[in-house]
Design a protein around this motif. Structure first.
Motif, PDB file in Angstrom:
ATOM      1  N   TRP A  21       6.047   2.431  11.290  1.00 39.23           N
ATOM      2  CA  TRP A  21       4.883   2.140  10.368  1.00 39.23           C
ATOM      3  C   TRP A  21       5.018   3.047   9.014  1.00 39.23           C
ATOM      4  O   TRP A  21       4.776   2.451   7.920  1.00 39.23           O
ATOM      5  CB  TRP A  21       3.488   2.398  10.869  1.00 39.23           C
ATOM      6  CG  TRP A  21       3.040   1.271  11.929  1.00 39.23           C
ATOM      7  CD1 TRP A  21       3.029   1.484  13.247  1.00 39.23           C
ATOM      8  CD2 TRP A  21       2.514   0.250  11.475  1.00 39.23           C
ATOM      9  NE1 TRP A  21       2.498   0.233  13.799  1.00 39.23           N
ATOM     10  CE2 TRP A  21       2.314  -0.557  12.629  1.00 39.23           C
ATOM     11  CE3 TRP A  21       2.749  -0.723  10.353  1.00 39.23           C
ATOM     12  CZ2 TRP A  21       1.967  -1.919  12.669  1.00 39.23           C
ATOM     13  CZ3 TRP A  21       2.461  -1.824  10.478  1.00 39.23           C
ATOM     14  CH2 TRP A  21       1.819  -2.786  11.601  1.00 39.23           C
ATOM     15  N   ALA A  22       5.732   4.026   9.135  1.00 39.66           N
ATOM     16  CA  ALA A  22       6.028   5.027   7.939  1.00 39.66           C
ATOM     17  C   ALA A  22       6.941   4.327   7.155  1.00 39.66           C
ATOM     18  O   ALA A  22       6.799   4.118   6.056  1.00 39.66           O
ATOM     19  CB  ALA A  22       6.310   6.507   8.335  1.00 39.66           C
ATOM     20  N   PHE A  23       8.040   3.769   7.725  1.00 38.23           N
ATOM     21  CA  PHE A  23       8.919   2.902   7.098  1.00 38.23           C
ATOM     22  C   PHE A  23       8.432   1.837   6.361  1.00 38.23           C
ATOM     23  O   PHE A  23       8.641   1.288   5.367  1.00 38.23           O
ATOM     24  CB  PHE A  23      10.127   2.660   8.123  1.00 38.23           C
ATOM     25  CG  PHE A  23      11.254   1.826   7.585  1.00 38.23           C
ATOM     26  CD1 PHE A  23      12.042   2.175   6.323  1.00 38.23           C
ATOM     27  CD2 PHE A  23      11.335   0.387   8.150  1.00 38.23           C
ATOM     28  CE1 PHE A  23      13.006   1.386   6.077  1.00 38.23           C
ATOM     29  CE2 PHE A  23      12.506  -0.242   7.560  1.00 38.23           C
ATOM     30  CZ  PHE A  23      13.366   0.166   6.493  1.00 38.23           C
ATOM     31  N   LEU A  24       7.599   0.871   7.279  1.00 38.62           N
ATOM     32  CA  LEU A  24       6.947  -0.186   6.527  1.00 38.62           C
ATOM     33  C   LEU A  24       5.907   0.171   5.453  1.00 38.62           C
ATOM     34  O   LEU A  24       5.949  -0.711   4.479  1.00 38.62           O
ATOM     35  CB  LEU A  24       6.177  -1.089   7.544  1.00 38.62           C
ATOM     36  CG  LEU A  24       6.950  -1.782   8.886  1.00 38.62           C
ATOM     37  CD1 LEU A  24       6.234  -2.070   9.896  1.00 38.62           C
ATOM     38  CD2 LEU A  24       7.732  -3.070   8.180  1.00 38.62           C
ATOM     39  N   ARG A  25       5.358   1.150   5.668  1.00 37.43           N
ATOM     40  CA  ARG A  25       4.657   1.704   4.447  1.00 37.43           C
ATOM     41  C   ARG A  25       5.153   2.111   3.447  1.00 37.43           C
ATOM     42  O   ARG A  25       4.760   1.470   2.146  1.00 37.43           O
ATOM     43  CB  ARG A  25       3.648   2.843   4.963  1.00 37.43           C
ATOM     44  CG  ARG A  25       2.485   3.329   3.991  1.00 37.43           C
ATOM     45  CD  ARG A  25       1.707   4.536   4.307  1.00 37.43           C
ATOM     46  NE  ARG A  25       1.349   4.282   5.867  1.00 37.43           N
ATOM     47  CZ  ARG A  25       1.926   5.298   6.793  1.00 37.43           C
ATOM     48  NH1 ARG A  25       2.644   6.187   6.290  1.00 37.43           N
ATOM     49  NH2 ARG A  25       1.221   5.246   7.895  1.00 37.43           N
ATOM     50  N   GLY A  26       6.302   2.520   3.180  1.00 35.72           N
ATOM     51  CA  GLY A  26       7.201   2.509   2.276  1.00 35.72           C
ATOM     52  C   GLY A  26       7.791   1.386   1.492  1.00 35.72           C
ATOM     53  O   GLY A  26       7.797   1.044   0.372  1.00 35.72           O
ATOM     54  N   LEU A  27       8.363   0.413   2.448  1.00 31.50           N
ATOM     55  CA  LEU A  27       8.677  -0.739   2.007  1.00 31.50           C
ATOM     56  C   LEU A  27       7.470  -1.654   1.224  1.00 31.50           C
ATOM     57  O   LEU A  27       7.669  -1.971   0.128  1.00 31.50           O
ATOM     58  CB  LEU A  27       9.134  -1.936   3.039  1.00 31.50           C
ATOM     59  CG  LEU A  27      10.367  -1.245   3.809  1.00 31.50           C
ATOM     60  CD1 LEU A  27      10.713  -2.157   4.888  1.00 31.50           C
ATOM     61  CD2 LEU A  27      11.735  -1.236   2.682  1.00 31.50           C
ATOM     62  N   ILE A  28       6.317  -1.724   1.753  1.00 32.45           N
ATOM     63  CA  ILE A  28       5.358  -2.396   1.305  1.00 32.45           C
ATOM     64  C   ILE A  28       4.673  -1.435  -0.170  1.00 32.45           C
ATOM     65  O   ILE A  28       4.464  -2.458  -1.297  1.00 32.45           O
ATOM     66  CB  ILE A  28       4.103  -2.588   2.275  1.00 32.45           C
ATOM     67  CG1 ILE A  28       4.437  -3.391   3.169  1.00 32.45           C
ATOM     68  CG2 ILE A  28       2.949  -3.245   1.511  1.00 32.45           C
ATOM     69  CD1 ILE A  28       4.822  -4.783   3.059  1.00 32.45           C
ATOM     70  N   HIS A  29       4.702  -0.466   0.026  1.00 32.37           N
ATOM     71  CA  HIS A  29       4.165   0.387  -1.274  1.00 32.37           C
ATOM     72  C   HIS A  29       5.336   0.208  -2.431  1.00 32.37           C
ATOM     73  O   HIS A  29       4.955   0.309  -3.604  1.00 32.37           O
ATOM     74  CB  HIS A  29       4.249   1.916  -1.138  1.00 32.37           C
ATOM     75  CG  HIS A  29       2.788   2.245  -0.332  1.00 32.37           C
ATOM     76  ND1 HIS A  29       2.580   3.594   0.185  1.00 32.37           N
ATOM     77  CD2 HIS A  29       1.844   1.368   0.196  1.00 32.37           C
ATOM     78  CE1 HIS A  29       1.297   3.389   0.514  1.00 32.37           C
ATOM     79  NE2 HIS A  29       0.954   2.453   0.781  1.00 32.37           N
ATOM     80  N   SER A  30       6.538  -0.051  -2.177  1.00 31.22           N
ATOM     81  CA  SER A  30       7.542  -0.263  -3.255  1.00 31.22           C
ATOM     82  C   SER A  30       7.445  -1.729  -3.502  1.00 31.22           C
ATOM     83  O   SER A  30       7.245  -2.049  -4.734  1.00 31.22           O
ATOM     84  CB  SER A  30       8.973   0.176  -2.713  1.00 31.22           C
ATOM     85  OG  SER A  30       9.312  -0.452  -1.461  1.00 31.22           O
ATOM     86  N   ASP A  31       8.077  -2.825  -2.735  1.00 27.22           N
ATOM     87  CA  ASP A  31       8.273  -4.004  -3.067  1.00 27.22           C
ATOM     88  C   ASP A  31       7.267  -4.848  -2.397  1.00 27.22           C
ATOM     89  O   ASP A  31       7.609  -6.099  -2.174  1.00 27.22           O
ATOM     90  CB  ASP A  31       9.829  -4.325  -2.648  1.00 27.22           C
ATOM     91  CG  ASP A  31      10.615  -4.286  -4.009  1.00 27.22           C
ATOM     92  OD1 ASP A  31      10.092  -3.845  -5.003  1.00 27.22           O
ATOM     93  OD2 ASP A  31      11.851  -4.231  -3.537  1.00 27.22           O
ATOM     94  N   GLY A  32       6.099  -4.339  -1.918  1.00 28.20           N
ATOM     95  CA  GLY A  32       5.092  -5.393  -1.230  1.00 28.20           C
ATOM     96  C   GLY A  32       3.750  -5.166  -1.878  1.00 28.20           C
ATOM     97  O   GLY A  32       3.581  -4.423  -3.104  1.00 28.20           O
TER      98      GLY A  32
END
Length: 254
Positions: A169-180
């Motif tokens: 979830w930490a990884f997904l949060r970073g992805l969404i916060h950047s390109d999501g």
């Protein structure tokens, strides 16, 4: 400009005692560049090789803040890049200037992963570039390389994948916060307007999108791919239960 030899001698003595270049420059009224040159010349005359301090977990064996690293990895794969060349070594994360919380989170993540490097912000048109200055960011992000990320292969190393598997979830949060993003869509059924939330992750790299979708699958989130024209750049999460799960762990940017 020539300086009094006595001032130079005093500066060198202070530098050898561990006083910083800035403090010496301010105390003696000498430009910082000059003080830095005196330090360099003094080290050279004594045959001393300068090795900057580092707390890089990959090089020193120090503990790595794994959840924070997973988040920072997501930010890097989305809107980050590393400059690593002579006299320029830094990790940059580009954040929309309107997302003040994201800018703070990026800066904090850089600081928690490596505390010694200087972290700064640079205002650009419509965005803020958060920078952390160290040659060791390439140790932590071996995906660094020439060219744009979507034009070359992106694959995690084994130790990175272990961290992502442990903190998805930490990884997904970073992805969404950047390109999501989290948006509100709407549709009309039987003459009534219905609104529903939806998550998107958009990236041109097939490899990075797959890292996103593989991780979504592992945490039980169903996703689909929506094409932009003929290009399948958009990963979409729209099922009510999956959006609720994303909200519990990620939520909208702020």
């Amino acid at each position: 400009m020539e300086h009094n030899p006595a001032i130079r001698e005093q500066a060198v003595l202070l530098l050898r005692r561990g006083v910083t270049n800035r403090a010496v420059a301010e105390n003696l009224g000498v430009p910082r560049g000059t003080v830095g040159w005196w330090r360099h010349q003094d080290r050279k005359s004594r045959g001393e090789t300068y090795e900057p301090l580092t707390d890089c977990p990959r090089c020193t064996g120090l503990d790595l803040d794994r959840p924070t690293y997973a988040y920072l990895l997501g930010l890097y794969l989305g809107d980050g890049h590393i400059i690593s060349k002579y006299k320029q070594h830094h990790l940059s994360i580009f954040c929309d200037a309107t997302w003040v919380g994201l800018i703070d989170a990026a800066e904090e993540a850089m600081h928690l992963v490596m505390r010694i490097p200087r972290v700064s912000r640079r205002q650009r048109q419509g965005c803020v570039e958060v920078q952390s200055h160290s040659t060791h960011w390439t140790c932590l992000f071996p995906q660094h390389g020439p060219g744009k990320k979507h034009e070359r292969r992106i694959a995690l190393e084994g130790w990175q994948q272990e961290i992502v598997d442990a903190h998805p979830w930490a990884f997904l949060r970073g992805l969404i916060h950047s390109d999501g993003c989290r948006v509100t869509n709407w549709t009309v059924r039987n003459g009534k307007r219905y609104e529903y939330p939806r998550y998107f992750f958009t990236n041109k790299s097939d490899d990075i999108r797959k890292l996103c979708t593989d991780t979504l699958t592992k945490v039980g989130v169903r996703w689909t791919v929506l094409a932009r024209g003929s290009d399948p750049f958009n990963v979409s999460v729209a099922r009510k239960d999956c959006v609720a799960l994303m909200d519990a762990h990620i939520g909208p940017k702020y």
